[in-house]
Design a protein around this motif. Sequence first.
Motif, PDB file in Angstrom:
ATOM      1  N   TRP A   1       3.866  18.589 -15.784  1.00 14.44           N
ATOM      2  CA  TRP A   1       3.858  18.763 -17.199  1.00 14.44           C
ATOM      3  C   TRP A   1       2.694  19.786 -17.333  1.00 14.44           C
ATOM      4  N   ALA A   2       1.722  19.776 -16.709  1.00 13.88           N
ATOM      5  CA  ALA A   2       0.348  20.699 -16.814  1.00 13.88           C
ATOM      6  C   ALA A   2       0.835  22.012 -16.699  1.00 13.88           C
TER       7      ALA A   2
ATOM      8  N   TRP B   1       0.892  -1.296   0.171  1.00 11.37           N
ATOM      9  CA  TRP B   1      -0.055   0.038  -0.022  1.00 11.37           C
ATOM     10  C   TRP B   1       0.875   1.272  -0.048  1.00 11.37           C
ATOM     11  N   GLY B   2       1.973   1.119   0.792  1.00 13.45           N
ATOM     12  CA  GLY B   2       2.780   2.399   0.884  1.00 13.45           C
ATOM     13  C   GLY B   2       3.551   2.663  -0.482  1.00 13.45           C
ATOM     14  N   LEU B   3       3.950   1.586  -1.129  1.00 14.87           N
ATOM     15  CA  LEU B   3       4.564   1.832  -2.358  1.00 14.87           C
ATOM     16  C   LEU B   3       3.758   2.191  -3.446  1.00 14.87           C
ATOM     17  N   GLY B   4       2.552   1.942  -3.149  1.00 13.28           N
ATOM     18  CA  GLY B   4       1.331   2.112  -4.377  1.00 13.28           C
ATOM     19  C   GLY B   4       1.046   3.630  -4.086  1.00 13.28           C
ATOM     20  N   ILE B   5       0.965   4.006  -2.805  1.00 15.32           N
ATOM     21  CA  ILE B   5       0.484   5.423  -2.753  1.00 15.32           C
ATOM     22  C   ILE B   5       1.749   6.248  -3.312  1.00 15.32           C
ATOM     23  N   ALA B   6       2.995   6.052  -2.952  1.00 17.69           N
ATOM     24  CA  ALA B   6       4.151   6.713  -3.107  1.00 17.69           C
ATOM     25  C   ALA B   6       4.222   6.774  -4.829  1.00 17.69           C
ATOM     26  N   ALA B   7       3.999   5.672  -5.618  1.00 16.11           N
ATOM     27  CA  ALA B   7       3.745   5.728  -7.040  1.00 16.11           C
ATOM     28  C   ALA B   7       2.865   6.587  -7.572  1.00 16.11           C
ATOM     29  N   VAL B   8       1.752   6.620  -6.858  1.00 13.21           N
ATOM     30  CA  VAL B   8       0.494   7.428  -7.526  1.00 13.21           C
ATOM     31  C   VAL B   8       0.745   8.960  -7.262  1.00 13.21           C
TER      32      VAL B   8
ATOM     33  N   ALA C   1       3.905  10.306  -7.074  1.00 16.89           N
ATOM     34  CA  ALA C   1       5.055  10.546  -8.046  1.00 16.89           C
ATOM     35  C   ALA C   1       4.378  10.786  -9.220  1.00 16.89           C
ATOM     36  N   LEU C   2       3.560   9.973  -9.868  1.00 24.82           N
ATOM     37  CA  LEU C   2       2.693  10.118 -11.227  1.00 24.82           C
ATOM     38  C   LEU C   2       1.990  11.427 -11.053  1.00 24.82           C
ATOM     39  N   GLY C   3       1.422  11.859 -10.139  1.00 19.54           N
ATOM     40  CA  GLY C   3       0.307  13.044  -9.814  1.00 19.54           C
ATOM     41  C   GLY C   3       1.357  13.963  -9.835  1.00 19.54           C
ATOM     42  N   ALA C   4       2.638  14.182  -9.233  1.00 20.36           N
ATOM     43  CA  ALA C   4       3.604  15.252  -9.575  1.00 20.36           C
ATOM     44  C   ALA C   4       4.085  15.401 -10.864  1.00 20.36           C
TER      45      ALA C   4
END
Length: 51
Positions: A31-32, A14-21, A23-26
Amino acid sequence: MMGTVSVRVGAWRWGLGIAAVLALGAAIGLWARHGAAVFFEMLAAGLAYCF
């Protein structure tokens, strides 16, 4: 005993999944806000700094 190990592994996933999300959001946010050219230049500079 096995139940405790399973909970720990689940927490790490769960922690790694949240960190990946996050990082992707950042990345999408940068980009935006700055556009593709600036985003890629920042990415290239970061990778050059690491290696």
